[in-house]
Design an enzyme around this catalytic site. Structure first.
Site, PDB file in Angstrom:
ATOM      1  N   ASN A   8       0.861  -1.184   0.000  1.00 48.24           N
ATOM      2  CA  ASN A   8       0.000   0.000   0.000  1.00 48.24           C
ATOM      3  C   ASN A   8       0.901   1.239   0.000  1.00 48.24           C
ATOM      4  OD1 ASN A   8      -1.905   1.970   0.424  1.00 48.24           O
ATOM      5  ND2 ASN A   8      -2.362   1.395   2.547  1.00 48.24           N
ATOM      6  N   LYS A  10       0.078   4.262  -0.380  1.00 48.59           N
ATOM      7  CA  LYS A  10      -0.598   5.459   0.158  1.00 48.59           C
ATOM      8  C   LYS A  10      -0.386   6.639  -0.796  1.00 48.59           C
ATOM      9  CE  LYS A  10      -0.168   3.423   4.656  1.00 48.59           C
ATOM     10  NZ  LYS A  10      -0.200   3.575   6.081  1.00 48.59           N
ATOM     11  N   HIS A  91      -9.751   1.446   4.845  1.00 50.89           N
ATOM     12  CA  HIS A  91      -8.472   1.669   5.550  1.00 50.89           C
ATOM     13  C   HIS A  91      -8.704   2.703   6.652  1.00 50.89           C
ATOM     14  CE1 HIS A  91      -4.352   2.802   6.388  1.00 50.89           C
ATOM     15  NE2 HIS A  91      -3.967   1.698   5.777  1.00 50.89           N
ATOM     16  N   GLU A  93      -7.025   5.125   7.568  1.00 48.64           N
ATOM     17  CA  GLU A  93      -6.744   6.508   7.166  1.00 48.64           C
ATOM     18  C   GLU A  93      -7.929   7.111   6.424  1.00 48.64           C
ATOM     19  OE1 GLU A  93      -2.968   5.767   5.276  1.00 48.64           O
ATOM     20  OE2 GLU A  93      -2.096   5.328   7.229  1.00 48.64           O
ATOM     21  N   GLU A 159      -5.654  -4.615  10.773  1.00 48.25           N
ATOM     22  CA  GLU A 159      -4.645  -3.571  10.945  1.00 48.25           C
ATOM     23  C   GLU A 159      -4.944  -2.779  12.219  1.00 48.25           C
ATOM     24  OE1 GLU A 159      -2.538  -2.409   7.178  1.00 48.25           O
ATOM     25  OE2 GLU A 159      -4.348  -1.206   7.161  1.00 48.25           O
ATOM     26  N   GLY A 165       2.180   2.617  10.689  1.00 46.62           N
ATOM     27  CA  GLY A 165       3.140   3.709  10.539  1.00 46.62           C
ATOM     28  C   GLY A 165       3.855   4.094  11.814  1.00 46.62           C
ATOM     29  N   SER A 195       3.081  -1.688  10.420  1.00 45.54           N
ATOM     30  CA  SER A 195       4.538  -1.670  10.665  1.00 45.54           C
ATOM     31  C   SER A 195       5.222  -3.002  10.365  1.00 45.54           C
ATOM     32  CB  SER A 195       4.845  -1.222  12.098  1.00 45.54           C
ATOM     33  OG  SER A 195       4.467   0.131  12.267  1.00 45.54           O
TER      34      SER A 195
END
Ligand code: PGA
Length: 234
Positions: A8, A10, A91, A93, A159, A165, A195
């Site tokens: 991914n 991003k 996701h 985010e 996740e 991150g 991570s």
């Protein structure tokens, strides 16, 4: 079944030249008994389809309708017509920065499946939810509401939001407990994200039964990504 590794990217990289280089390097490190999927920003999807052969192409998001007046949106049908195979939906985010709730995520999952895209649905608890002991409840809700009325096979990416991150992957034993809980609810491939790096992926393989990994930061570094893939091939 092959292990699945999803890169991914991003909102990276910022130039087409860098994206080309990464595509070529990723393609070089793929192969063997692993299904590798690269999810670049939308603007590089067409390039991805031209350059990648062994590696499959995925999108990081899609709209909840196929066509119409939605400024700035990308429809699942456009993705399918471009030859995209996978799409990441829900996701954290997107949930957190764009207020995507389980209802809209459910609409996206359904329309993506209608367009024959393979859906990777992300679920995971925040640090606060984890600290208050609510991990299972949060994930159960995300799965129940996100998959309402869905019968097709999809992929679940567990996740933990606090692990994304942060450089602090979830402890494999803890993640395995959550994986088992998800497995009891739904019959699907379950991958881990948060991570993932060349070192912790080895621990994950030893201690868990995840079907693969969703890799963010490390997928932008060809050395690291190549090393993750090599560890999974052994
Ligand atoms: P990370 O991202 O590997 O950089 O933690 C994972 C993800 O958000 O998909």
């Amino acid at each position: 079944m092959k292990r699945l590794v999803v890169a991914n990217w991003k909102m990276n990289p910022v130039s087409s030249q860098e994206a080309d280089r990464l595509f070529v390097e990723t393609e070089r490190s793929a192969g063997g008994n692993i299904e590798v999927v690269v999810c670049p920003p939308f603007v590089f999807l067409e390039k991805a389809k031209m350059i990648l052969e062994e590696v499959k192409v995925g999108a990081q998001n899609c709209s909840f309708i196929n066509e119409g007046s939605l400024t700035g949106e990308i429809s699942p049908r456009m993705l399918k017509n471009l030859g995209v195979d996978y799409v990441i939906i829900g996701h954290s985010e997107r949930r957190n920065n764009f207020n995507e709730n389980d209802k809209v995520i459910n609409e996206k999952v359904k329309i993506a499946l209608e367009n024959k895209l393979s859906v990777i649905l992300c679920v995971g608890e925040s640090e606060e939810e984890r600290n208050s002991g609510n991990t299972n409840d949060v994930i159960k809700r995300q799965l129940k509401e996100g998959l309402e009325g869905v019968k097709e096979e999809i992929i679940i990416a567990y996740e933990p939001v606090w692990a994304i991150g942060s450089g602090k992957a979830c402890d494999p034993d803890e993640a395995e407990k959550t994986r088992l809980m998800i497995e009891e609810m739904i019959n699907s491939r379950i991958i881990y994200g948060g991570s993932v790096d060349p070192l912790n992926v080895i621990e994950y393989v030893k201690k868990t039964s995840f079907s693969g990994f969703l890799v963010g930061g490390a997928s932008l570094d060809s050395e690291k990504f190549g090393s993750i893939l090599r560890s999974l091939r052994i």
